[in-house]
Design a protein around this motif. Structure first.
Motif: not given
Length: 172
Positions: A120-121, A124-125, A127-133
């Motif tokens: 998960g983290p 996120d890093e 893709t430079k997005k938050e909460n991909i999961r």
């Protein structure tokens, strides 16, 4: 019927709710413990996490059905594949178990997981997005959006629900 889902992850909840379309169901969502590492690293560990979540959901939520969905990774040769498993628990029976789609992770992602990081983290890093999961998941990113995390777990849910329905017919 009361269905207790052993997570508050929106992608997983959506998969469970869509599988039970047409049923008269009350849903409850609980954060249950998987009893495995945050990053399950084998089919066995991922299955155990799904079963633990389903059993805990059934017991803690005092429902008719407990659902556990768990994502993990599995080594195959020199590649690391995404894996996903689910369990459906009912009183007085062994849990029903089903697995789903698999794709290999890019080498740079796999290397980070092998070094102890959690997907998960890392995603996120990456893709430079938050909460991909909680959204499209790694499967959504690496399948160019053709399959998102909820859809991946929807397939597992249909297999679980189908097994449950078959056992009810078989046992009258």
């Amino acid at each position: 019927m009361k269905v207790v889902i052993g997570t508050k992850n929106p992608a997983k909840i959506k998969a469970v709710q869509s599988a039970f379309a047409g049923y008269d169901v009350q849903f409850e969502m609980l954060d249950t413990d998987s009893g495995v590492k945050d990053q399950p690293f084998s089919d066995e560990e991922t299955i155990r996490g799904a079963i633990n979540r389903a059993s805990a959901a059934l017991k803690e939520g005092e429902g008719d059905i407990g659902i556990g969905l768990e994502g993990g990774v599995q080594e195959h040769g020199d590649e690391l594949f995404l894996c996903n498993w689910g369990a459906l628990a009912v009183h007085g029976q062994s849990p029903f178990v089903a697995g789903g789609a698999r794709i290999p992770l890019p080498k740079e992602i796999a290397a980070r997981l092998r070094n102890g990081e959690e997907l998960g983290p890392v995603m996120d890093e990456y893709t430079k997005k938050e909460n991909i999961r909680k959204q499209e998941g790694a499967i959504g990113i690496f399948s160019s959006g053709r399959v998102n995390r909820s859809e991946m777990f929807s397939h597992v849910m249909m297999l679980l629900l189908g097994q449950y329905e078959f056992s009810k017919k078989k046992n009258g």
